[in-house]
Design a protein around this motif. Structure first.
Motif, mmCIF file in Angstrom:
data_model
loop_
_atom_site.group_PDB
_atom_site.id
_atom_site.type_symbol
_atom_site.label_atom_id
_atom_site.label_comp_id
_atom_site.label_asym_id
_atom_site.label_seq_id
_atom_site.Cartn_x
_atom_site.Cartn_y
_atom_site.Cartn_z
ATOM 1 N N THR A 48 0.845 -1.186 0.000
ATOM 2 C CA THR A 48 0.000 0.000 0.000
ATOM 3 C C THR A 48 0.883 1.240 0.000
ATOM 4 O O THR A 48 2.068 1.179 0.356
ATOM 5 C CB THR A 48 -0.937 0.024 1.217
ATOM 6 N N GLY A 49 0.329 2.373 -0.399
ATOM 7 C CA GLY A 49 1.093 3.604 -0.391
ATOM 8 C C GLY A 49 0.486 4.659 -1.291
ATOM 9 O O GLY A 49 -0.677 4.565 -1.702
ATOM 10 N N LYS A 115 -3.235 6.917 -4.797
ATOM 11 C CA LYS A 115 -3.184 6.123 -3.577
ATOM 12 C C LYS A 115 -3.655 4.725 -3.957
ATOM 13 O O LYS A 115 -4.615 4.578 -4.709
ATOM 14 C CB LYS A 115 -4.081 6.714 -2.491
ATOM 15 N N LEU A 166 -2.815 2.484 5.560
ATOM 16 C CA LEU A 166 -1.425 2.926 5.654
ATOM 17 C C LEU A 166 -1.043 3.236 7.094
ATOM 18 O O LEU A 166 0.059 2.905 7.546
ATOM 19 C CB LEU A 166 -1.216 4.161 4.772
#
Length: 311
Positions: A48-49, A115, A166
């Motif tokens: 994720t990020g 995202k 996150l």
């Protein structure tokens, strides 16, 4: 999402992951290692990020055992997936099966920020198939009306869920996998709520009968001699077709649904009347008391007599 960044980044031990700035993107990324328990039993996170493109570029991948959701936070670009090109801008979302090849490209004159989350789970194949069946698209535009409906039904937005994931994965909580599972479940619920498009449903163009009408017919006639064949004759449709659409919507075959309705009727009589097993069997649609007892035990795990004693 970009192999170059994947190789360059590392898993943060606590707090937000470090910012990485390369030639093409600036990103924060967590590559997550779920527990064995999570991979076997939960929706689990892989990566994720968020990133911001610094120059036009294309990232392509294929044959990943993963599902990808991302939202365009700013700028614009495109996604190539399953032979189609989707132009995407601020607020647009993508939800794709990464077993298939895909490529993402930031536009040259309006560099985008994204995202994202890569995730999986033992039931994801069926869930994604259901998403498409209900009319969900690999890419879709968030409109105000659907956003309001989705937020009302779930209390969350796509970006808020990604932000929560996150935050959780960057923490040291011993409940991380469970909390991540909860967030991914919320994401899938929001996707299903937002993307329900009956007019685009894979079945809407070909169905000649409503499954709701079939259920209503069975609910009114289960005590009679009724079966898949007789229901198909009533609606004048092919029984294989009827079986398929009914199971798609309910998860049950016609005959299993009939049996469950008969069992429900019998359970009510066992609880609230003093009728004999023979009378209950006949009024519930079973051919005789012995067959009724056998089927009741198969479904409930106890005999009708044992069930009656519970109440």
């Amino acid at each position: 999402m970009d192999r170059h960044i994947l190789h360059e980044s590392s898993l943060a031990s606590g707090g937000l992951p470090p910012l990485f700035t390369g030639d093409t993107v600036s990103s924060r990324r967590v590559i997550y290692q779920p527990s064995h328990f999570a991979t076997q039993n939960l929706f689990y996170l892989q990566e994720t990020g968020f990133l911001t493109a610094l120059k036009p570029h294309t990232s392509s991948r294929k044959n990943l055992s993963s599902y990808l959701f991302f939202v365009v936070v700013s700028g614009s670009g495109s996604l190539e997936y399953m032979g189609k090109t989707y132009n995407m801008s601020v607020g647009d979302c993508a939800f794709i099966d990464c077993h298939n090849e895909y490529a993402q490209s930031s536009s040259a004159d309006d560099l985008w920020s994204l995202k994202w989350v890569h995730f999986n789970g033992s039931s994801m194949g069926g869930i994604y198939a259901k998403y498409l069946e209900r009319g969900g698209e690999p890419c879709f535009t968030q409109n105000i009306e659907n956003l309001r409906k989705s937020e009302k039904s779930t209390g969350e937005t796509f970006t808020s869920i990604l932000d929560s994931i996150l935050e959780i994965v960057s923490s040291s909580s011993y409940l991380r996998d469970m909390k991540i599972n909860e967030c991914l479940s919320a994401l899938l619920t929001l996707l299903m709520a937002y993307s329900w498009n009956p007019d685009k449903s894979r079945n809407s163009r070909i169905r000649t009968v409503s499954v709701a009408d079939v259920r209503n017919f069975i609910d009114s006639n289960f005590a009679d001699e009724i079966s898949l064949e007789s229901v198909a004759r009533h609606f004048n449709i092919n029984k294989s077709y009827l079986l398929r659409i009914f199971k798609e919507d309910t998860g049950l075959t016609i005959n299993n649904y009939i049996l469950l309705q008969r069992i429900l009727k019998a359970k009510a009589d066992l609880r609230f009347t003093g009728k004999t097993l023979e009378v209950i069997a006949q009024s519930s649609g079973f051919s005789d008391a012995n067959y009724f007892i056998r089927m009741f035990k198969k479904v409930e795990g106890i005999t009708p007599g044992e069930y009656r004693k519970l109440w």
